[in-house]
Design a protein around this motif. Structure first.
Motif, PDB file in Angstrom:
ATOM      1  N   THR A 130      12.846 -51.104   3.670  1.00 43.90           N
ATOM      2  CA  THR A 130      12.693 -49.657   3.772  1.00 43.90           C
ATOM      3  C   THR A 130      12.303 -49.088   2.407  1.00 43.90           C
ATOM      4  O   THR A 130      12.624 -49.656   1.361  1.00 43.90           O
ATOM      5  CB  THR A 130      13.984 -48.985   4.248  1.00 43.90           C
ATOM      6  OG1 THR A 130      15.023 -49.239   3.306  1.00 43.90           O
ATOM      7  CG2 THR A 130      14.391 -49.505   5.617  1.00 43.90           C
TER       8      THR A 130
ATOM      9  N   LEU B 294       8.700 -39.963   0.989  1.00 43.98           N
ATOM     10  CA  LEU B 294       8.523 -41.381   1.330  1.00 43.98           C
ATOM     11  C   LEU B 294       7.194 -41.900   0.800  1.00 43.98           C
ATOM     12  O   LEU B 294       7.125 -42.985   0.201  1.00 43.98           O
ATOM     13  CB  LEU B 294       8.582 -41.559   2.848  1.00 43.98           C
ATOM     14  CG  LEU B 294       9.936 -41.317   3.519  1.00 43.98           C
ATOM     15  CD1 LEU B 294       9.770 -41.214   5.036  1.00 43.98           C
ATOM     16  CD2 LEU B 294      10.919 -42.440   3.175  1.00 43.98           C
TER      17      LEU B 294
ATOM     18  N   TRP C 129       9.465 -46.942   6.794  1.00 45.23           N
ATOM     19  CA  TRP C 129      10.523 -45.945   6.894  1.00 45.23           C
ATOM     20  C   TRP C 129      11.566 -46.350   7.921  1.00 45.23           C
ATOM     21  O   TRP C 129      12.764 -46.324   7.657  1.00 45.23           O
ATOM     22  CB  TRP C 129       9.921 -44.587   7.267  1.00 45.23           C
ATOM     23  CG  TRP C 129      10.957 -43.530   7.570  1.00 45.23           C
ATOM     24  CD1 TRP C 129      12.062 -43.238   6.835  1.00 45.23           C
ATOM     25  CD2 TRP C 129      10.980 -42.631   8.687  1.00 45.23           C
ATOM     26  NE1 TRP C 129      12.779 -42.216   7.419  1.00 45.23           N
ATOM     27  CE2 TRP C 129      12.133 -41.821   8.561  1.00 45.23           C
ATOM     28  CE3 TRP C 129      10.122 -42.421   9.771  1.00 45.23           C
ATOM     29  CZ2 TRP C 129      12.450 -40.834   9.480  1.00 45.23           C
ATOM     30  CZ3 TRP C 129      10.444 -41.418  10.680  1.00 45.23           C
ATOM     31  CH2 TRP C 129      11.592 -40.638  10.548  1.00 45.23           C
TER      32      TRP C 129
END
Length: 509
Positions: free
Chosen positions: A424, A462, A307
Protein backbone atom coordinates in the motif's frame (compact mmCIF):
# COMPACT_ATOMS: atom_id res chain seq x y z
CA UNK A 1 27.12 34.90 8.57
CA UNK A 2 29.13 33.02 5.93
CA UNK A 3 27.09 30.34 4.19
CA UNK A 4 28.49 26.92 3.23
CA UNK A 5 30.13 26.60 -0.20
CA UNK A 6 26.93 25.11 -1.63
CA UNK A 7 24.71 27.81 -3.12
CA UNK A 8 21.46 27.92 -1.17
CA UNK A 9 18.16 29.25 -2.41
CA UNK A 10 16.78 32.16 -0.35
CA UNK A 11 14.44 29.99 1.70
CA UNK A 12 17.21 27.44 2.37
CA UNK A 13 19.55 30.21 3.51
CA UNK A 14 16.86 31.59 5.81
CA UNK A 15 16.21 28.12 7.27
CA UNK A 16 19.96 27.53 7.72
CA UNK A 17 20.27 30.81 9.64
CA UNK A 18 17.24 29.99 11.81
CA UNK A 19 18.65 26.58 12.71
CA UNK A 20 22.04 28.19 13.38
CA UNK A 21 20.34 30.55 15.85
CA UNK A 22 18.56 27.63 17.52
CA UNK A 23 21.82 25.69 17.85
CA UNK A 24 23.65 28.74 19.22
CA UNK A 25 21.05 28.92 21.97
CA UNK A 26 21.80 25.26 22.71
CA UNK A 27 25.54 25.96 23.01
CA UNK A 28 26.69 25.00 19.50
CA UNK A 29 27.96 28.02 17.57
CA UNK A 30 28.37 27.27 13.86
CA UNK A 31 29.70 30.76 13.12
CA UNK A 32 32.85 30.68 15.23
CA UNK A 33 32.95 26.90 15.70
CA UNK A 34 32.76 27.02 19.49
CA UNK A 35 30.99 24.52 21.73
CA UNK A 36 29.60 25.00 25.23
CA UNK A 37 28.50 22.22 27.60
CA UNK A 38 24.90 21.12 27.10
CA UNK A 39 22.57 23.09 29.36
CA UNK A 40 20.28 21.02 31.57
CA UNK A 41 16.52 21.51 31.31
CA UNK A 42 16.56 23.44 28.03
CA UNK A 43 14.62 22.13 25.02
CA UNK A 44 14.45 23.46 21.45
CA UNK A 45 12.32 21.83 18.75
CA UNK A 46 11.73 23.01 15.19
CA UNK A 47 10.79 21.57 11.82
CA UNK A 48 12.01 22.14 8.26
CA UNK A 49 8.98 21.64 6.02
CA UNK A 50 9.00 21.29 2.25
CA UNK A 51 7.72 19.23 -0.64
CA UNK A 52 9.81 16.88 -2.75
CA UNK A 53 12.66 18.69 -4.50
CA UNK A 54 12.68 21.70 -2.16
CA UNK A 55 16.12 20.81 -0.80
CA UNK A 56 15.38 19.35 2.66
CA UNK A 57 17.99 16.61 2.33
CA UNK A 58 20.57 19.04 0.97
CA UNK A 59 19.97 21.34 3.95
CA UNK A 60 20.18 18.41 6.39
CA UNK A 61 23.51 17.34 4.85
CA UNK A 62 24.96 20.88 5.01
CA UNK A 63 23.90 21.32 8.64
CA UNK A 64 25.47 17.94 9.47
CA UNK A 65 28.76 19.01 7.86
CA UNK A 66 28.70 22.33 9.70
CA UNK A 67 28.11 20.63 13.06
CA UNK A 68 30.96 18.20 12.46
CA UNK A 69 33.29 21.05 11.48
CA UNK A 70 32.40 22.75 14.78
CA UNK A 71 33.51 19.63 16.65
CA UNK A 72 30.14 17.96 17.26
CA UNK A 73 30.53 14.16 17.18
CA UNK A 74 28.17 11.90 15.24
CA UNK A 75 26.36 9.31 17.37
CA UNK A 76 25.24 6.11 15.66
CA UNK A 77 23.82 2.91 17.03
CA UNK A 78 27.28 1.34 16.86
CA UNK A 79 29.27 3.37 19.39
CA UNK A 80 28.65 6.47 21.50
CA UNK A 81 31.73 6.70 23.69
CA UNK A 82 31.85 7.89 27.27
CA UNK A 83 29.81 10.91 28.28
CA UNK A 84 31.76 14.11 28.94
CA UNK A 85 30.43 17.53 29.88
CA UNK A 86 32.32 19.20 27.05
CA UNK A 87 31.26 16.64 24.43
CA UNK A 88 28.47 17.59 22.03
CA UNK A 89 26.83 15.01 19.79
CA UNK A 90 24.47 14.71 16.83
CA UNK A 91 22.31 11.76 15.80
CA UNK A 92 20.70 11.67 12.32
CA UNK A 93 17.63 9.44 12.38
CA UNK A 94 14.95 8.05 10.08
CA UNK A 95 11.83 6.02 10.94
CA UNK A 96 12.76 3.08 8.69
CA UNK A 97 15.90 1.29 7.55
CA UNK A 98 15.13 2.11 3.94
CA UNK A 99 14.79 5.82 4.69
CA UNK A 100 18.07 5.76 6.63
CA UNK A 101 19.81 4.03 3.72
CA UNK A 102 18.58 6.76 1.33
CA UNK A 103 20.43 9.30 3.49
CA UNK A 104 23.53 7.12 3.82
CA UNK A 105 23.68 6.80 0.03
CA UNK A 106 23.92 10.62 -0.05
CA UNK A 107 26.79 10.66 2.42
CA UNK A 108 24.75 11.43 5.55
CA UNK A 109 25.57 9.01 8.42
CA UNK A 110 21.98 8.15 9.35
CA UNK A 111 20.60 5.34 11.45
CA UNK A 112 17.10 4.25 12.49
CA UNK A 113 15.10 5.64 15.39
CA UNK A 114 14.79 2.10 16.79
CA UNK A 115 18.59 1.76 16.79
CA UNK A 116 18.88 4.84 19.03
CA UNK A 117 15.92 4.09 21.31
CA UNK A 118 17.66 0.85 22.25
CA UNK A 119 21.35 0.73 23.08
CA UNK A 120 23.71 -2.26 22.93
CA UNK A 121 25.65 -3.56 25.90
CA UNK A 122 29.15 -4.25 24.57
CA UNK A 123 31.86 -6.63 25.65
CA UNK A 124 34.61 -4.70 27.51
CA UNK A 125 37.13 -5.63 24.81
CA UNK A 126 35.00 -3.82 22.21
CA UNK A 127 34.91 -0.75 24.43
CA UNK A 128 38.72 -0.77 24.64
CA UNK A 129 39.06 -0.90 20.84
CA UNK A 130 36.39 1.75 20.24
CA UNK A 131 37.80 4.18 22.82
CA UNK A 132 41.32 3.75 21.39
CA UNK A 133 40.12 4.41 17.84
CA UNK A 134 38.22 7.50 19.00
CA UNK A 135 41.39 8.82 20.67
CA UNK A 136 40.11 8.38 24.21
CA UNK A 137 42.14 5.37 25.33
CA UNK A 138 45.43 3.50 25.10
CA UNK A 139 46.22 0.96 22.40
CA UNK A 140 44.51 -2.24 23.55
CA UNK A 141 45.92 -5.71 23.83
CA UNK A 142 43.23 -8.12 22.66
CA UNK A 143 43.77 -11.87 22.55
CA UNK A 144 43.65 -13.09 18.95
CA UNK A 145 43.92 -9.57 17.51
CA UNK A 146 47.36 -8.91 16.04
CA UNK A 147 49.22 -5.60 15.84
CA UNK A 148 48.83 -5.72 12.05
CA UNK A 149 45.04 -6.02 12.41
CA UNK A 150 44.96 -3.12 14.87
CA UNK A 151 47.04 -1.00 12.51
CA UNK A 152 44.59 -1.74 9.67
CA UNK A 153 41.71 -0.69 11.92
CA UNK A 154 43.48 2.54 12.87
CA UNK A 155 44.33 3.38 9.24
CA UNK A 156 40.70 2.85 8.22
CA UNK A 157 39.31 4.95 11.06
CA UNK A 158 41.62 7.87 10.29
CA UNK A 159 39.98 8.29 6.87
CA UNK A 160 36.48 6.93 7.67
CA UNK A 161 35.16 7.68 11.16
CA UNK A 162 33.33 4.36 11.46
CA UNK A 163 33.96 1.93 14.32
CA UNK A 164 32.23 -0.99 12.52
CA UNK A 165 34.17 -0.22 9.34
CA UNK A 166 37.47 -0.18 11.23
CA UNK A 167 36.64 -3.50 12.87
CA UNK A 168 35.77 -4.96 9.48
CA UNK A 169 39.20 -3.85 8.22
CA UNK A 170 40.66 -5.86 11.11
CA UNK A 171 38.53 -8.89 10.25
CA UNK A 172 35.98 -8.36 13.04
CA UNK A 173 32.29 -7.44 13.30
CA UNK A 174 30.83 -5.08 15.87
CA UNK A 175 27.80 -7.34 16.35
CA UNK A 176 30.12 -10.12 17.54
CA UNK A 177 30.82 -8.00 20.67
CA UNK A 178 27.20 -7.23 21.60
CA UNK A 179 26.23 -8.98 24.84
CA UNK A 180 22.71 -7.58 25.24
CA UNK A 181 20.37 -4.64 24.66
CA UNK A 182 18.60 -2.15 26.88
CA UNK A 183 16.13 0.67 26.47
CA UNK A 184 17.92 4.01 26.46
CA UNK A 185 17.78 5.82 29.77
CA UNK A 186 20.34 8.60 29.31
CA UNK A 187 19.46 11.56 27.07
CA UNK A 188 21.46 12.45 23.98
CA UNK A 189 22.07 15.93 22.58
CA UNK A 190 21.11 17.16 19.07
CA UNK A 191 18.81 15.04 16.91
CA UNK A 192 17.89 15.41 13.23
CA UNK A 193 14.89 13.32 12.12
CA UNK A 194 14.19 12.81 8.41
CA UNK A 195 10.81 11.66 7.04
CA UNK A 196 9.13 13.22 10.07
CA UNK A 197 5.71 12.94 8.39
CA UNK A 198 5.85 9.27 9.48
CA UNK A 199 6.14 10.05 13.19
CA UNK A 200 3.14 9.34 15.38
CA UNK A 201 2.61 11.03 18.75
CA UNK A 202 4.13 8.17 20.76
CA UNK A 203 7.37 8.11 18.77
CA UNK A 204 7.56 11.91 18.83
CA UNK A 205 7.20 11.90 22.63
CA UNK A 206 9.99 9.31 22.90
CA UNK A 207 12.29 11.48 20.80
CA UNK A 208 11.52 14.59 22.89
CA UNK A 209 12.57 12.67 26.01
CA UNK A 210 15.94 11.77 24.47
CA UNK A 211 16.89 14.93 22.53
CA UNK A 212 16.82 18.39 24.16
CA UNK A 213 17.54 19.86 20.70
CA UNK A 214 15.40 18.28 17.97
CA UNK A 215 15.03 19.25 14.31
CA UNK A 216 12.41 17.50 12.17
CA UNK A 217 12.52 17.34 8.35
CA UNK A 218 9.16 16.53 6.77
CA UNK A 219 6.94 16.76 3.72
CA UNK A 220 3.47 18.18 4.50
CA UNK A 221 1.97 16.70 1.31
CA UNK A 222 2.58 13.10 2.35
CA UNK A 223 0.15 10.83 4.17
CA UNK A 224 -0.15 11.19 7.93
CA UNK A 225 0.39 8.10 10.13
CA UNK A 226 -2.64 5.87 10.59
CA UNK A 227 -4.64 6.99 13.62
CA UNK A 228 -3.40 10.60 13.50
CA UNK A 229 -6.60 11.95 11.86
CA UNK A 230 -4.63 13.29 8.91
CA UNK A 231 -2.40 15.41 11.17
CA UNK A 232 1.40 15.28 11.31
CA UNK A 233 3.31 16.13 14.48
CA UNK A 234 4.82 19.29 12.92
CA UNK A 235 1.41 20.62 11.85
CA UNK A 236 1.14 22.16 15.35
CA UNK A 237 4.40 24.12 14.98
CA UNK A 238 4.12 27.87 14.50
CA UNK A 239 6.38 30.89 14.07
CA UNK A 240 10.14 30.27 14.16
CA UNK A 241 9.55 26.61 14.97
CA UNK A 242 8.19 26.02 11.45
CA UNK A 243 10.75 26.66 8.68
CA UNK A 244 9.18 26.27 5.25
CA UNK A 245 11.01 25.58 1.98
CA UNK A 246 8.86 26.56 -0.98
CA UNK A 247 11.28 26.93 -3.88
CA UNK A 248 12.10 23.86 -5.96
CA UNK A 249 15.87 23.54 -5.93
CA UNK A 250 17.64 23.87 -9.26
CA UNK A 251 18.78 20.21 -9.22
CA UNK A 252 15.10 19.22 -9.29
CA UNK A 253 14.00 21.59 -12.01
CA UNK A 254 13.01 19.88 -15.23
CA UNK A 255 12.40 16.57 -13.51
CA UNK A 256 9.09 15.32 -14.96
CA UNK A 257 8.38 13.13 -11.93
CA UNK A 258 8.61 16.08 -9.52
CA UNK A 259 6.74 18.30 -11.97
CA UNK A 260 3.82 15.87 -11.80
CA UNK A 261 4.01 15.67 -8.01
CA UNK A 262 3.87 19.45 -7.63
CA UNK A 263 1.06 19.80 -10.17
CA UNK A 264 -1.17 18.03 -7.62
CA UNK A 265 -1.17 21.23 -5.51
CA UNK A 266 -3.62 22.79 -8.02
CA UNK A 267 -7.01 22.76 -6.27
CA UNK A 268 -8.87 22.67 -9.59
CA UNK A 269 -7.00 19.61 -10.92
CA UNK A 270 -9.17 16.50 -11.36
CA UNK A 271 -8.01 12.91 -11.77
CA UNK A 272 -8.74 12.68 -15.51
CA UNK A 273 -6.90 15.93 -16.15
CA UNK A 274 -3.94 14.73 -14.11
CA UNK A 275 -3.77 11.46 -16.03
CA UNK A 276 -3.58 13.45 -19.27
CA UNK A 277 -0.63 15.32 -17.74
CA UNK A 278 1.08 12.00 -17.04
CA UNK A 279 0.54 10.93 -20.66
CA UNK A 280 1.94 14.24 -21.94
CA UNK A 281 5.00 13.85 -19.69
CA UNK A 282 5.56 10.31 -21.01
CA UNK A 283 5.57 11.59 -24.59
CA UNK A 284 8.23 14.18 -23.74
CA UNK A 285 10.50 12.29 -21.37
CA UNK A 286 11.39 8.59 -20.99
CA UNK A 287 11.57 9.00 -17.21
CA UNK A 288 7.78 8.70 -17.22
CA UNK A 289 6.21 5.61 -18.78
CA UNK A 290 2.49 4.95 -19.28
CA UNK A 291 1.84 1.23 -19.57
CA UNK A 292 -1.27 -0.98 -19.62
CA UNK A 293 0.49 -3.78 -17.70
CA UNK A 294 2.31 -4.25 -14.42
CA UNK A 295 5.87 -5.50 -15.01
CA UNK A 296 6.37 -8.67 -12.94
CA UNK A 297 10.18 -8.41 -13.20
CA UNK A 298 10.19 -5.01 -11.47
CA UNK A 299 7.95 -6.28 -8.65
CA UNK A 300 10.72 -8.52 -7.30
CA UNK A 301 12.68 -5.50 -5.97
CA UNK A 302 10.29 -2.57 -6.37
CA UNK A 303 6.73 -3.26 -5.22
CA UNK A 304 3.70 -2.04 -7.12
CA UNK A 305 2.14 0.79 -5.11
CA UNK A 306 -1.61 0.49 -4.54
CA UNK A 307 -4.31 2.01 -2.37
CA UNK A 308 -6.69 -0.90 -1.80
CA UNK A 309 -5.72 -4.02 0.10
CA UNK A 310 -7.67 -6.28 -2.26
CA UNK A 311 -5.65 -4.94 -5.20
CA UNK A 312 -2.45 -5.70 -3.31
CA UNK A 313 -3.48 -9.33 -2.70
CA UNK A 314 -4.54 -9.87 -6.32
CA UNK A 315 -1.29 -8.49 -7.71
CA UNK A 316 0.78 -10.64 -5.33
CA UNK A 317 -1.13 -13.74 -6.44
CA UNK A 318 -0.56 -12.83 -10.10
CA UNK A 319 3.15 -12.23 -9.44
CA UNK A 320 3.64 -15.65 -7.82
CA UNK A 321 1.68 -17.34 -10.58
CA UNK A 322 3.78 -15.63 -13.26
CA UNK A 323 6.96 -17.05 -11.69
CA UNK A 324 5.46 -20.51 -11.26
CA UNK A 325 5.72 -20.42 -7.46
CA UNK A 326 4.05 -23.33 -5.70
CA UNK A 327 1.59 -22.34 -2.96
CA UNK A 328 3.48 -24.41 -0.37
CA UNK A 329 6.92 -22.84 -0.82
CA UNK A 330 8.77 -19.60 -1.51
CA UNK A 331 11.19 -19.11 -4.38
CA UNK A 332 14.62 -17.56 -3.69
CA UNK A 333 14.32 -13.89 -4.56
CA UNK A 334 10.68 -13.39 -3.55
CA UNK A 335 10.15 -10.06 -1.74
CA UNK A 336 8.62 -9.93 1.74
CA UNK A 337 7.50 -7.20 4.17
CA UNK A 338 8.07 -7.59 7.91
CA UNK A 339 4.71 -7.50 9.70
CA UNK A 340 6.17 -7.41 13.21
CA UNK A 341 7.97 -9.65 15.68
CA UNK A 342 5.90 -12.30 17.44
CA UNK A 343 8.15 -12.93 20.43
CA UNK A 344 7.19 -13.16 24.13
CA UNK A 345 8.60 -10.79 26.76
CA UNK A 346 11.23 -13.29 27.90
CA UNK A 347 12.83 -12.92 24.45
CA UNK A 348 13.10 -9.13 24.72
CA UNK A 349 16.85 -9.19 24.03
CA UNK A 350 16.29 -11.17 20.84
CA UNK A 351 13.56 -8.77 19.71
CA UNK A 352 15.74 -5.72 20.21
CA UNK A 353 18.64 -7.43 18.44
CA UNK A 354 16.51 -8.12 15.36
CA UNK A 355 15.09 -4.59 15.37
CA UNK A 356 18.63 -3.19 15.56
CA UNK A 357 19.54 -5.30 12.52
CA UNK A 358 16.72 -3.61 10.63
CA UNK A 359 13.99 -6.21 11.05
CA UNK A 360 11.28 -3.81 12.19
CA UNK A 361 7.65 -3.62 11.14
CA UNK A 362 7.49 -2.49 7.51
CA UNK A 363 11.06 -3.55 6.66
CA UNK A 364 11.51 -4.86 3.12
CA UNK A 365 13.35 -8.16 2.87
CA UNK A 366 14.10 -10.76 0.23
CA UNK A 367 13.79 -14.50 0.84
CA UNK A 368 17.15 -16.14 0.13
CA UNK A 369 16.62 -19.80 1.06
CA UNK A 370 15.12 -21.99 3.82
CA UNK A 371 17.15 -22.41 7.00
CA UNK A 372 18.48 -25.73 8.21
CA UNK A 373 16.05 -25.72 11.11
CA UNK A 374 12.29 -25.94 10.29
CA UNK A 375 10.66 -22.52 10.39
CA UNK A 376 13.93 -20.62 9.87
CA UNK A 377 14.65 -18.57 6.76
CA UNK A 378 17.73 -16.84 5.37
CA UNK A 379 16.75 -13.26 4.54
CA UNK A 380 18.27 -10.11 3.05
CA UNK A 381 17.06 -6.92 4.77
CA UNK A 382 16.94 -4.18 2.12
CA UNK A 383 18.76 -1.01 3.13
CA UNK A 384 20.36 -2.51 6.25
CA UNK A 385 24.06 -1.98 6.90
CA UNK A 386 24.41 -5.65 7.84
CA UNK A 387 21.69 -7.09 5.60
CA UNK A 388 21.76 -10.89 5.72
CA UNK A 389 20.55 -12.97 8.63
CA UNK A 390 18.83 -16.21 9.52
CA UNK A 391 15.73 -15.93 11.67
CA UNK A 392 12.73 -17.91 12.87
CA UNK A 393 9.97 -16.79 10.51
CA UNK A 394 6.21 -16.86 10.16
CA UNK A 395 5.53 -16.18 6.48
CA UNK A 396 1.96 -15.47 5.41
CA UNK A 397 0.80 -15.50 1.80
CA UNK A 398 -2.62 -13.88 1.37
CA UNK A 399 -4.86 -15.30 -1.34
CA UNK A 400 -7.75 -13.64 -3.23
CA UNK A 401 -11.19 -14.48 -1.81
CA UNK A 402 -9.63 -16.31 1.17
CA UNK A 403 -10.08 -14.98 4.69
CA UNK A 404 -7.04 -16.74 6.15
CA UNK A 405 -3.55 -16.50 4.60
CA UNK A 406 -1.61 -19.55 3.49
CA UNK A 407 1.51 -20.13 5.60
CA UNK A 408 4.29 -21.92 3.67
CA UNK A 409 6.78 -21.56 6.55
CA UNK A 410 6.19 -21.02 10.23
CA UNK A 411 8.18 -21.23 13.46
CA UNK A 412 6.36 -21.26 16.78
CA UNK A 413 7.54 -17.67 17.28
CA UNK A 414 9.71 -15.19 15.42
CA UNK A 415 9.44 -12.53 12.72
CA UNK A 416 6.16 -12.38 10.79
CA UNK A 417 6.14 -11.54 7.09
CA UNK A 418 3.67 -10.72 4.33
CA UNK A 419 4.49 -10.88 0.65
CA UNK A 420 6.07 -7.70 -0.70
CA UNK A 421 5.52 -7.74 -4.48
CA UNK A 422 2.83 -5.09 -3.94
CA UNK A 423 2.41 -2.72 -0.98
CA UNK A 424 0.00 0.00 0.00
CA UNK A 425 1.11 3.57 -0.60
CA UNK A 426 0.88 4.23 3.15
CA UNK A 427 3.53 1.56 3.83
CA UNK A 428 5.74 2.86 1.01
CA UNK A 429 6.35 6.19 2.76
CA UNK A 430 9.99 6.68 3.68
CA UNK A 431 11.16 4.36 0.89
CA UNK A 432 12.46 5.10 -2.57
CA UNK A 433 13.31 2.89 -5.51
CA UNK A 434 14.98 3.62 -8.86
CA UNK A 435 11.87 2.46 -10.73
CA UNK A 436 8.37 2.66 -9.28
CA UNK A 437 5.10 1.30 -10.64
CA UNK A 438 1.96 3.16 -9.54
CA UNK A 439 -1.33 1.33 -10.00
CA UNK A 440 -3.53 4.10 -11.42
CA UNK A 441 -6.90 2.24 -11.25
CA UNK A 442 -6.65 2.39 -7.46
CA UNK A 443 -6.06 6.13 -7.50
CA UNK A 444 -9.06 6.53 -9.78
CA UNK A 445 -11.12 4.53 -7.25
CA UNK A 446 -9.94 6.86 -4.47
CA UNK A 447 -10.96 9.86 -6.59
CA UNK A 448 -14.40 8.34 -7.19
CA UNK A 449 -14.83 7.73 -3.46
CA UNK A 450 -14.48 11.48 -2.85
CA UNK A 451 -12.56 11.07 0.40
CA UNK A 452 -10.73 14.08 1.84
CA UNK A 453 -7.85 14.08 4.34
CA UNK A 454 -6.84 17.30 6.12
CA UNK A 455 -8.66 19.32 3.47
CA UNK A 456 -6.95 17.63 0.51
CA UNK A 457 -8.59 14.97 -1.72
CA UNK A 458 -7.18 11.61 -0.66
CA UNK A 459 -6.31 10.58 -4.22
CA UNK A 460 -3.98 13.57 -4.50
CA UNK A 461 -2.14 12.67 -1.32
CA UNK A 462 -1.87 9.06 -2.50
CA UNK A 463 -0.64 10.11 -5.94
CA UNK A 464 1.91 12.54 -4.47
CA UNK A 465 3.44 9.94 -2.14
CA UNK A 466 3.44 7.22 -4.80
CA UNK A 467 5.02 9.39 -7.49
CA UNK A 468 7.76 10.76 -5.23
CA UNK A 469 8.93 7.23 -4.34
CA UNK A 470 10.50 7.05 -7.83
CA UNK A 471 14.14 8.12 -8.04
CA UNK A 472 14.70 7.61 -11.76
CA UNK A 473 11.63 6.31 -13.60
CA UNK A 474 7.89 6.33 -12.96
CA UNK A 475 5.61 3.69 -14.47
CA UNK A 476 1.94 4.70 -14.56
CA UNK A 477 -0.03 1.45 -14.89
CA UNK A 478 -3.50 1.92 -16.40
CA UNK A 479 -5.05 -1.58 -16.50
CA UNK A 480 -5.55 -4.72 -14.41
CA UNK A 481 -2.97 -6.67 -16.41
CA UNK A 482 0.40 -8.28 -15.70
CA UNK A 483 3.29 -8.62 -18.13
CA UNK A 484 5.11 -11.90 -17.67
CA UNK A 485 8.68 -11.74 -16.30
CA UNK A 486 11.62 -11.74 -18.69
CA UNK A 487 13.53 -14.33 -16.64
CA UNK A 488 13.52 -16.36 -13.42
CA UNK A 489 13.81 -14.89 -9.94
CA UNK A 490 17.37 -14.56 -8.65
CA UNK A 491 19.33 -13.44 -5.61
CA UNK A 492 22.55 -12.69 -7.51
CA UNK A 493 22.11 -8.95 -6.89
CA UNK A 494 22.07 -9.42 -3.11
CA UNK A 495 25.55 -10.62 -2.29
CA UNK A 496 26.60 -9.92 1.30
CA UNK A 497 28.74 -11.42 4.08
CA UNK A 498 27.45 -14.44 5.98
CA UNK A 499 25.24 -13.91 9.02
CA UNK A 500 26.92 -13.30 12.41
CA UNK A 501 28.03 -16.38 14.30
CA UNK A 502 25.43 -16.02 17.03
CA UNK A 503 22.62 -16.25 14.46
CA UNK A 504 24.20 -19.25 12.77
CA UNK A 505 24.53 -21.03 16.09
CA UNK A 506 20.90 -20.39 16.92
CA UNK A 507 19.79 -21.92 13.66
CA UNK A 508 21.86 -25.03 14.32
CA UNK A 509 20.48 -25.58 17.82
Amino acid sequence: MALPAVQFSDDQAEAFDSVTEMLRGAGVDLVDGSLSPMAEGRQSIAAVIGKAGSGKTMLLAQLTDALQEAGVEIVSGDWEGKRRKDRRTLAILAPTNKAASVLRNRGVPATTIHRILYTPVYDPEYEKIAEWLAGNGDRPEIEGLTDIALDRARAFYETNKSIPGALAAAGLRGSDFIRGWKRREDPLDVGFVDEASMLDDRLYDDLKEIFPTLLLFGDPAQLAPVGQSGEMVFDRFEGKRRLELSRIHRQAEGNPILDLAHALADDSLGFEQFERMVEDAARRDDRVVVTPRVDASLMARSPVLVWRNKTRVRLISAFRSAYGARPDELLPGEPLICDGLELPLKHRKRRIDLEARGLIKGAQVVFMRPGRKPGFAHLHVMGAEDPQLSVASIIKIEMPNEEEPFIPSAATMGAAFLHGAAVTIHKAQGSQWPDVQVFAPDLWAAAQAGRVEAGIPLWKRLAYVAITRAQERLYWVTRYRLARPSGPLTTDDLKAPAAPLELQREEQE
